[in-house]
Enzyme design. Sequence first.
Site, PDB file in Angstrom:
ATOM      1  N   CYS A 130       0.855  -1.186   0.000  1.00 43.47           N
ATOM      2  CA  CYS A 130       0.000   0.000   0.000  1.00 43.47           C
ATOM      3  C   CYS A 130       0.900   1.248   0.000  1.00 43.47           C
ATOM      4  CB  CYS A 130      -0.873   0.002   1.243  1.00 43.47           C
ATOM      5  SG  CYS A 130       0.132   0.061   2.748  1.00 43.47           S
ATOM      6  N   HIS A 151       5.073  -4.712   8.995  1.00 45.16           N
ATOM      7  CA  HIS A 151       5.001  -6.074   9.530  1.00 45.16           C
ATOM      8  C   HIS A 151       5.235  -7.106   8.431  1.00 45.16           C
ATOM      9  CE1 HIS A 151       2.627  -4.760  13.354  1.00 45.16           C
ATOM     10  NE2 HIS A 151       3.931  -4.710  13.529  1.00 45.16           N
ATOM     11  N   HIS A 181       3.294   2.191  11.629  1.00 45.75           N
ATOM     12  CA  HIS A 181       2.152   1.998  12.531  1.00 45.75           C
ATOM     13  C   HIS A 181       1.943   3.163  13.477  1.00 45.75           C
ATOM     14  CE1 HIS A 181       3.639  -2.055  11.406  1.00 45.75           C
ATOM     15  NE2 HIS A 181       2.386  -2.130  11.037  1.00 45.75           N
ATOM     16  N   CYS A 191       2.252   6.152   8.768  1.00 41.53           N
ATOM     17  CA  CYS A 191       1.384   6.316   7.585  1.00 41.53           C
ATOM     18  C   CYS A 191       0.460   7.514   7.809  1.00 41.53           C
ATOM     19  CB  CYS A 191       0.554   5.060   7.367  1.00 41.53           C
ATOM     20  SG  CYS A 191      -0.610   5.272   5.998  1.00 41.53           S
ATOM     21  N   GLU A 222      -0.082  -0.014  16.400  1.00 45.50           N
ATOM     22  CA  GLU A 222      -0.901   1.120  15.972  1.00 45.50           C
ATOM     23  C   GLU A 222      -1.877   1.519  17.080  1.00 45.50           C
ATOM     24  OE1 GLU A 222      -2.999   0.831  12.165  1.00 45.50           O
ATOM     25  OE2 GLU A 222      -4.558   2.112  13.036  1.00 45.50           O
ATOM     26  N   CYS A 241      -8.461   1.731   6.394  1.00 46.36           N
ATOM     27  CA  CYS A 241      -7.895   2.471   5.262  1.00 46.36           C
ATOM     28  C   CYS A 241      -8.304   1.852   3.924  1.00 46.36           C
ATOM     29  CB  CYS A 241      -6.381   2.539   5.381  1.00 46.36           C
ATOM     30  SG  CYS A 241      -5.579   1.010   4.919  1.00 46.36           S
ATOM     31  N   SER A 247      -1.650  -7.416  10.745  1.00 44.66           N
ATOM     32  CA  SER A 247      -3.088  -7.474  11.022  1.00 44.66           C
ATOM     33  C   SER A 247      -3.894  -7.594   9.731  1.00 44.66           C
ATOM     34  CB  SER A 247      -3.495  -6.212  11.785  1.00 44.66           C
ATOM     35  OG  SER A 247      -4.878  -6.125  11.886  1.00 44.66           O
TER      36      SER A 247
HETATM   37  S1  SF4 Z   1      -2.964   2.532   7.225  1.00 47.31           S
HETATM   38 FE1  SF4 Z   1      -3.402   1.429   5.319  1.00 47.31          FE
HETATM   39  S2  SF4 Z   1      -2.266   2.589   3.753  1.00 47.31           S
HETATM   40 FE2  SF4 Z   1      -1.387   3.107   5.751  1.00 47.31          FE
HETATM   41  S3  SF4 Z   1       0.294   1.660   6.076  1.00 47.31           S
HETATM   42 FE3  SF4 Z   1      -1.512   0.798   7.089  1.00 47.31          FE
HETATM   43  S4  SF4 Z   1      -2.389  -0.570   5.533  1.00 47.31           S
HETATM   44 FE4  SF4 Z   1      -0.999   0.829   4.460  1.00 47.31          FE
END
Ligand code: SF4
Length: 363
Positions: free
Chosen positions: A42, A71, A104, A126, A156, A224, A253
Amino acid sequence: MISNGGAIALDTPRMPVQRNRLKNVPIDGTKRILLAAPRGYCAGVDRAVIAVEKALENFGAPVYVRKQIVHNIHVVTTLEKKGAIFVDEVDEVPEGSHIVFSAHGVSPAVVKGAADRQLQAIDATCPLVTKVHREAVRFARDDFEILLIGHHGHEEVEGTMGHAPERTTLVNSPADVPNITVKNPDHLVWLSQTTLSVDETMETVRLLRERFPNLQDPPSDDICYATQNRQVAIKKVAEEAELVIVVGSANSSNTVRLVDVALENGARAAYRVDYASEIKQEWLDGIATIGVTSGASVPEVLVQEVLDDLADAGYTDVAQVVTAEEDLMFSLPKELRTDAQGNPDERGLGGRSRKLDWQRDDG
Ligand code: SF4
Protein backbone atom coordinates in the site's frame (compact mmCIF):
# COMPACT_ATOMS: atom_id res chain seq x y z
CA MET A 1 5.23 -14.30 -15.58
CA ILE A 2 3.90 -11.42 -13.52
CA SER A 3 6.39 -8.79 -12.41
CA ASN A 4 6.03 -6.03 -9.86
CA GLY A 5 6.36 -3.44 -12.58
CA GLY A 6 9.37 -1.85 -10.96
CA ALA A 7 7.11 -0.07 -8.53
CA ILE A 8 8.98 -0.80 -5.35
CA ALA A 9 12.32 0.80 -4.60
CA LEU A 10 13.50 -1.83 -2.12
CA ASP A 11 15.27 -4.56 -4.03
CA THR A 12 13.82 -7.46 -2.08
CA PRO A 13 15.80 -10.54 -3.07
CA ARG A 14 14.16 -13.78 -4.08
CA MET A 15 14.47 -16.73 -1.75
CA PRO A 16 16.59 -19.66 -2.94
CA VAL A 17 14.46 -21.52 -5.48
CA GLN A 18 13.46 -25.07 -4.61
CA ARG A 19 12.20 -26.23 -8.00
CA ASN A 20 9.66 -29.02 -8.20
CA ARG A 21 9.14 -29.19 -4.46
CA LEU A 22 5.41 -29.47 -5.16
CA LYS A 23 4.17 -32.37 -7.33
CA ASN A 24 1.74 -32.07 -10.22
CA VAL A 25 -0.91 -34.54 -9.05
CA PRO A 26 -3.80 -34.96 -11.56
CA ILE A 27 -7.30 -33.87 -10.44
CA ASP A 28 -10.80 -33.88 -11.94
CA GLY A 29 -11.14 -30.51 -13.69
CA THR A 30 -8.79 -27.73 -14.73
CA LYS A 31 -6.21 -26.31 -12.37
CA ARG A 32 -6.20 -22.52 -12.19
CA ILE A 33 -5.23 -19.57 -10.01
CA LEU A 34 -7.30 -16.47 -9.33
CA LEU A 35 -4.95 -13.68 -8.33
CA ALA A 36 -6.58 -10.93 -6.30
CA ALA A 37 -5.91 -7.32 -7.18
CA PRO A 38 -5.36 -5.04 -5.36
CA ARG A 39 -2.87 -6.96 -3.26
CA GLY A 40 0.53 -6.27 -1.73
CA TYR A 41 2.17 -2.94 -0.97
CA CYS A 42 0.00 0.00 0.00
CA ALA A 43 1.04 3.65 -0.19
CA GLY A 44 1.91 3.83 3.53
CA VAL A 45 4.19 0.78 3.37
CA ASP A 46 5.85 1.99 0.18
CA ARG A 47 6.61 5.31 1.87
CA ALA A 48 7.89 3.75 5.10
CA VAL A 49 10.22 1.29 3.37
CA ILE A 50 11.65 3.99 1.10
CA ALA A 51 12.07 6.22 4.16
CA VAL A 52 14.45 3.70 5.76
CA GLU A 53 16.34 3.22 2.50
CA LYS A 54 16.71 6.96 1.99
CA ALA A 55 17.77 7.50 5.59
CA LEU A 56 20.53 4.92 5.03
CA GLU A 57 21.54 6.65 1.78
CA ASN A 58 21.52 10.16 3.24
CA PHE A 59 22.89 9.58 6.74
CA GLY A 60 24.79 6.28 6.42
CA ALA A 61 24.42 3.09 8.44
CA PRO A 62 23.36 2.37 11.01
CA VAL A 63 19.91 3.88 11.01
CA TYR A 64 17.75 2.74 13.90
CA VAL A 65 14.09 1.84 13.42
CA ARG A 66 11.65 1.61 16.30
CA LYS A 67 9.72 -1.68 15.91
CA GLN A 68 9.40 -3.39 12.54
CA ILE A 69 9.09 -0.64 9.93
CA VAL A 70 6.23 -2.67 8.40
CA HIS A 71 5.00 -6.07 9.53
CA ASN A 72 6.83 -8.24 7.01
CA ILE A 73 9.76 -10.42 7.96
CA HIS A 74 11.29 -10.41 4.47
CA VAL A 75 11.27 -6.60 4.24
CA VAL A 76 12.76 -6.30 7.73
CA THR A 77 15.60 -8.77 7.11
CA THR A 78 16.36 -7.13 3.75
CA LEU A 79 16.66 -3.71 5.41
CA GLU A 80 18.77 -5.18 8.22
CA LYS A 81 21.26 -6.36 5.63
CA LYS A 82 21.47 -2.78 4.33
CA GLY A 83 22.31 -1.40 7.77
CA ALA A 84 19.00 -0.80 9.57
CA ILE A 85 18.89 -1.81 13.22
CA PHE A 86 15.45 -2.57 14.61
CA VAL A 87 14.84 -1.82 18.28
CA ASP A 88 11.83 -2.07 20.56
CA GLU A 89 12.24 1.24 22.36
CA VAL A 90 14.08 4.51 21.89
CA ASP A 91 16.20 4.01 25.04
CA GLU A 92 18.08 1.25 23.15
CA VAL A 93 19.35 3.81 20.62
CA PRO A 94 22.67 5.65 21.14
CA GLU A 95 22.16 9.36 21.80
CA GLY A 96 22.24 11.55 18.70
CA SER A 97 21.49 8.70 16.27
CA HIS A 98 18.89 8.72 13.51
CA ILE A 99 15.71 6.83 14.31
CA VAL A 100 12.76 6.07 12.06
CA PHE A 101 9.31 5.62 13.58
CA SER A 102 7.41 2.81 11.84
CA ALA A 103 4.35 3.05 9.60
CA HIS A 104 2.15 2.00 12.53
CA GLY A 105 2.74 5.27 14.36
CA VAL A 106 3.88 6.24 17.84
CA SER A 107 2.45 7.95 20.90
CA PRO A 108 3.59 11.43 21.97
CA ALA A 109 5.48 9.74 24.83
CA VAL A 110 7.71 7.95 22.31
CA VAL A 111 8.36 11.21 20.42
CA LYS A 112 9.33 12.86 23.71
CA GLY A 113 11.55 9.91 24.66
CA ALA A 114 13.41 10.27 21.37
CA ALA A 115 13.80 14.03 21.82
CA ASP A 116 15.10 13.55 25.37
CA ARG A 117 17.91 11.38 23.93
CA GLN A 118 18.65 13.95 21.20
CA LEU A 119 17.71 11.40 18.55
CA GLN A 120 17.21 12.62 14.97
CA ALA A 121 13.68 11.34 14.45
CA ILE A 122 12.15 10.57 11.04
CA ASP A 123 8.46 9.88 11.33
CA ALA A 124 7.32 7.25 8.79
CA THR A 125 3.88 6.94 10.38
CA CYS A 126 1.38 6.32 7.59
CA PRO A 127 -0.58 9.54 7.00
CA LEU A 128 -3.79 7.51 7.32
CA VAL A 129 -2.75 6.50 10.84
CA THR A 130 -1.83 10.12 11.61
CA LYS A 131 -5.36 11.04 10.55
CA VAL A 132 -6.75 8.76 13.29
CA HIS A 133 -4.31 10.27 15.82
CA ARG A 134 -5.63 13.73 14.96
CA GLU A 135 -9.21 12.56 15.35
CA ALA A 136 -8.39 11.14 18.79
CA VAL A 137 -6.78 14.42 19.90
CA ARG A 138 -9.69 16.49 18.59
CA PHE A 139 -12.42 14.36 20.15
CA ALA A 140 -10.56 14.22 23.48
CA ARG A 141 -10.23 18.01 23.43
CA ASP A 142 -13.99 18.24 22.86
CA ASP A 143 -14.59 16.08 25.95
CA PHE A 144 -15.67 12.96 24.09
CA GLU A 145 -14.93 9.49 25.37
CA ILE A 146 -13.38 7.43 22.58
CA LEU A 147 -14.15 3.76 21.99
CA LEU A 148 -11.20 2.57 19.93
CA ILE A 149 -11.94 -0.66 18.05
CA GLY A 150 -8.65 -2.47 17.59
CA HIS A 151 -6.43 -5.28 18.73
CA HIS A 152 -4.87 -5.23 22.17
CA GLY A 153 -1.08 -4.93 21.97
CA HIS A 154 -0.91 -3.88 18.30
CA GLU A 155 1.59 -1.05 17.83
CA GLU A 156 -0.90 1.12 15.97
CA VAL A 157 -3.42 0.81 18.81
CA GLU A 158 -0.77 1.69 21.39
CA GLY A 159 0.20 4.76 19.36
CA THR A 160 -3.38 5.95 18.90
CA MET A 161 -4.32 5.38 22.56
CA GLY A 162 -1.23 7.34 23.56
CA HIS A 163 -2.71 10.46 21.93
CA ALA A 164 -5.69 10.47 24.30
CA PRO A 165 -4.86 7.98 27.06
CA GLU A 166 -7.31 9.33 29.65
CA ARG A 167 -10.26 9.28 27.31
CA THR A 168 -9.82 6.11 25.24
CA THR A 169 -11.23 2.64 25.91
CA LEU A 170 -10.09 -0.26 23.74
CA VAL A 171 -12.77 -2.50 22.22
CA ASN A 172 -10.93 -5.61 21.16
CA SER A 173 -13.86 -7.51 19.60
CA PRO A 174 -17.66 -7.72 19.55
CA ALA A 175 -17.42 -9.89 22.68
CA ASP A 176 -16.04 -6.90 24.64
CA VAL A 177 -19.13 -4.76 24.06
CA PRO A 178 -21.30 -5.92 27.02
CA ASN A 179 -18.49 -5.15 29.47
CA ILE A 180 -17.64 -1.61 28.34
CA THR A 181 -18.23 1.09 30.93
CA VAL A 182 -18.45 4.78 30.03
CA LYS A 183 -18.96 7.97 32.02
CA ASN A 184 -21.38 9.71 29.64
CA PRO A 185 -23.16 7.54 27.04
CA ASP A 186 -24.31 10.69 25.21
CA HIS A 187 -20.80 11.98 24.49
CA LEU A 188 -19.14 8.97 22.85
CA VAL A 189 -17.38 8.45 19.54
CA TRP A 190 -15.87 5.30 18.01
CA LEU A 191 -12.61 5.20 16.08
CA SER A 192 -10.74 2.16 14.77
CA GLN A 193 -7.42 0.63 13.87
CA THR A 194 -6.82 1.03 10.13
CA THR A 195 -6.31 -2.65 9.30
CA LEU A 196 -9.37 -4.44 10.70
CA SER A 197 -11.98 -6.59 9.03
CA VAL A 198 -14.62 -4.17 7.73
CA ASP A 199 -17.44 -6.64 8.41
CA GLU A 200 -16.38 -7.46 11.97
CA THR A 201 -15.85 -3.79 12.78
CA MET A 202 -19.33 -2.91 11.52
CA GLU A 203 -20.74 -5.68 13.71
CA THR A 204 -18.88 -4.26 16.72
CA VAL A 205 -20.26 -0.80 15.93
CA ARG A 206 -23.78 -2.21 15.60
CA LEU A 207 -23.52 -3.82 19.05
CA LEU A 208 -22.01 -0.67 20.54
CA ARG A 209 -24.84 1.40 19.15
CA GLU A 210 -27.40 -0.98 20.62
CA ARG A 211 -25.92 -0.19 24.03
CA PHE A 212 -25.14 3.48 23.33
CA PRO A 213 -27.68 4.84 20.81
CA ASN A 214 -26.02 8.27 20.70
CA LEU A 215 -22.63 6.86 19.74
CA GLN A 216 -21.07 9.18 17.14
CA ASP A 217 -19.34 7.93 13.99
CA PRO A 218 -15.83 9.10 13.00
CA PRO A 219 -15.77 11.87 10.38
CA SER A 220 -14.51 9.39 7.74
CA ASP A 221 -13.55 5.71 7.51
CA ASP A 222 -10.62 4.80 9.74
CA ILE A 223 -10.16 1.39 8.09
CA CYS A 224 -7.90 2.47 5.26
CA TYR A 225 -8.46 2.21 1.52
CA ALA A 226 -5.78 -0.49 1.15
CA THR A 227 -7.25 -2.76 3.81
CA GLN A 228 -10.74 -2.35 2.35
CA ASN A 229 -9.64 -2.87 -1.27
CA ARG A 230 -7.71 -6.06 -0.44
CA GLN A 231 -10.70 -7.45 1.46
CA VAL A 232 -13.10 -6.69 -1.41
CA ALA A 233 -10.76 -8.40 -3.89
CA ILE A 234 -10.31 -11.55 -1.81
CA LYS A 235 -14.07 -11.76 -1.18
CA LYS A 236 -14.62 -11.91 -4.94
CA VAL A 237 -11.86 -14.50 -5.37
CA ALA A 238 -13.14 -16.63 -2.46
CA GLU A 239 -16.52 -17.00 -4.17
CA GLU A 240 -14.80 -19.31 -6.68
CA ALA A 241 -11.61 -20.50 -5.01
CA GLU A 242 -11.64 -23.70 -2.96
CA LEU A 243 -8.31 -22.84 -1.39
CA VAL A 244 -6.92 -19.36 -0.69
CA ILE A 245 -3.25 -18.67 0.00
CA VAL A 246 -2.48 -15.31 1.64
CA VAL A 247 1.13 -14.17 1.54
CA GLY A 248 2.19 -12.14 4.57
CA SER A 249 3.54 -12.28 8.11
CA ALA A 250 1.72 -13.51 11.21
CA ASN A 251 1.97 -10.12 12.97
CA SER A 252 0.46 -8.29 9.97
CA SER A 253 -3.09 -7.47 11.02
CA ASN A 254 -4.40 -6.81 7.52
CA THR A 255 -2.85 -10.07 6.26
CA VAL A 256 -4.47 -12.17 8.97
CA ARG A 257 -7.80 -10.48 8.25
CA LEU A 258 -7.52 -11.58 4.61
CA VAL A 259 -7.46 -15.21 5.77
CA ASP A 260 -10.60 -14.60 7.88
CA VAL A 261 -12.39 -12.80 5.06
CA ALA A 262 -11.60 -15.60 2.58
CA LEU A 263 -13.01 -18.24 4.95
CA GLU A 264 -16.13 -16.16 5.64
CA ASN A 265 -16.80 -15.71 1.93
CA GLY A 266 -16.68 -19.17 0.42
CA ALA A 267 -13.14 -20.56 0.54
CA ARG A 268 -13.08 -24.08 2.00
CA ALA A 269 -9.57 -23.50 3.32
CA ALA A 270 -7.28 -20.48 3.63
CA TYR A 271 -3.67 -20.38 4.77
CA ARG A 272 -1.16 -17.61 5.44
CA VAL A 273 2.45 -18.12 4.38
CA ASP A 274 5.50 -15.90 4.68
CA TYR A 275 7.25 -17.81 1.90
CA ALA A 276 6.28 -20.16 -0.92
CA SER A 277 8.30 -22.91 0.76
CA GLU A 278 5.60 -23.12 3.45
CA ILE A 279 2.93 -24.37 1.02
CA LYS A 280 2.17 -28.00 1.79
CA GLN A 281 1.44 -30.61 -0.87
CA GLU A 282 -1.62 -31.87 1.01
CA TRP A 283 -3.27 -28.42 0.81
CA LEU A 284 -3.56 -28.98 -2.95
CA ASP A 285 -5.25 -32.41 -2.80
CA GLY A 286 -8.16 -32.37 -5.26
CA ILE A 287 -8.09 -28.54 -5.53
CA ALA A 288 -8.97 -27.05 -8.93
CA THR A 289 -9.09 -23.31 -8.13
CA ILE A 290 -6.64 -21.55 -5.81
CA GLY A 291 -7.00 -17.90 -4.83
CA VAL A 292 -3.82 -15.96 -4.10
CA THR A 293 -3.41 -12.57 -2.46
CA SER A 294 -0.97 -10.73 -0.20
CA GLY A 295 -1.11 -8.28 2.67
CA ALA A 296 -0.35 -4.58 2.39
CA SER A 297 3.26 -5.00 3.58
CA VAL A 298 4.22 -7.79 1.16
CA PRO A 299 6.62 -7.25 -1.75
CA GLU A 300 5.37 -8.73 -5.00
CA VAL A 301 8.44 -10.96 -5.35
CA LEU A 302 7.03 -13.18 -2.59
CA VAL A 303 3.76 -13.61 -4.50
CA GLN A 304 5.72 -14.43 -7.63
CA GLU A 305 7.51 -17.21 -5.78
CA VAL A 306 4.16 -18.67 -4.70
CA LEU A 307 2.99 -18.60 -8.32
CA ASP A 308 6.20 -20.31 -9.46
CA ASP A 309 5.80 -23.11 -6.90
CA LEU A 310 2.13 -23.57 -7.77
CA ALA A 311 3.09 -23.73 -11.45
CA ASP A 312 5.26 -26.73 -10.57
CA ALA A 313 2.09 -28.32 -9.18
CA GLY A 314 0.27 -27.71 -12.48
CA TYR A 315 -1.43 -24.39 -11.68
CA THR A 316 -0.17 -22.50 -14.72
CA ASP A 317 -3.45 -20.83 -15.70
CA VAL A 318 -3.36 -17.50 -13.79
CA ALA A 319 -6.16 -14.93 -14.08
CA GLN A 320 -6.28 -11.67 -12.16
CA VAL A 321 -9.49 -10.61 -10.44
CA VAL A 322 -9.29 -6.81 -10.34
CA THR A 323 -11.81 -5.05 -8.12
CA ALA A 324 -10.17 -1.61 -7.82
CA GLU A 325 -7.35 0.51 -9.20
CA GLU A 326 -4.94 2.18 -6.80
CA ASP A 327 -2.61 5.09 -7.47
CA LEU A 328 -2.38 6.78 -4.06
CA MET A 329 1.13 7.83 -3.13
CA PHE A 330 2.42 9.76 -0.13
CA SER A 331 5.37 12.13 -0.12
CA LEU A 332 8.26 11.06 2.09
CA PRO A 333 8.80 12.45 5.61
CA LYS A 334 10.10 16.01 5.33
CA GLU A 335 13.61 15.08 6.53
CA LEU A 336 14.02 12.88 3.43
CA ARG A 337 12.82 14.98 0.53
CA THR A 338 16.36 15.73 -0.54
CA ASP A 339 19.27 13.49 -1.45
CA ALA A 340 22.51 13.21 0.53
CA GLN A 341 23.80 16.43 -1.16
CA GLY A 342 20.68 18.40 -0.28
CA ASN A 343 19.21 18.38 -3.79
CA PRO A 344 15.46 17.72 -4.20
CA ASP A 345 14.90 13.97 -4.58
CA GLU A 346 12.36 12.94 -7.17
CA ARG A 347 11.19 10.04 -5.00
CA GLY A 348 10.53 12.39 -2.11
CA LEU A 349 7.59 14.21 -3.61
CA GLY A 350 6.09 11.67 -5.93
CA GLY A 351 8.64 10.86 -8.61
CA ARG A 352 8.39 7.13 -7.97
CA SER A 353 5.95 4.91 -9.79
CA ARG A 354 3.05 3.45 -7.89
CA LYS A 355 1.92 1.34 -10.83
CA LEU A 356 1.79 -2.26 -9.74
CA ASP A 357 1.75 -5.20 -12.13
CA TRP A 358 -2.03 -5.45 -12.27
CA GLN A 359 -2.24 -1.81 -13.32
CA ARG A 360 0.27 -2.04 -16.16
CA ASP A 361 -0.95 -1.97 -19.73
CA ASP A 362 0.97 -5.16 -20.43
CA GLY A 363 0.19 -6.71 -16.99
S1 SF4 B 1 -2.96 2.53 7.22
FE1 SF4 B 1 -3.40 1.43 5.32
S2 SF4 B 1 -2.27 2.59 3.75
FE2 SF4 B 1 -1.39 3.11 5.75
S3 SF4 B 1 0.29 1.66 6.08
FE3 SF4 B 1 -1.51 0.80 7.09
S4 SF4 B 1 -2.39 -0.57 5.53
FE4 SF4 B 1 -1.00 0.83 4.46
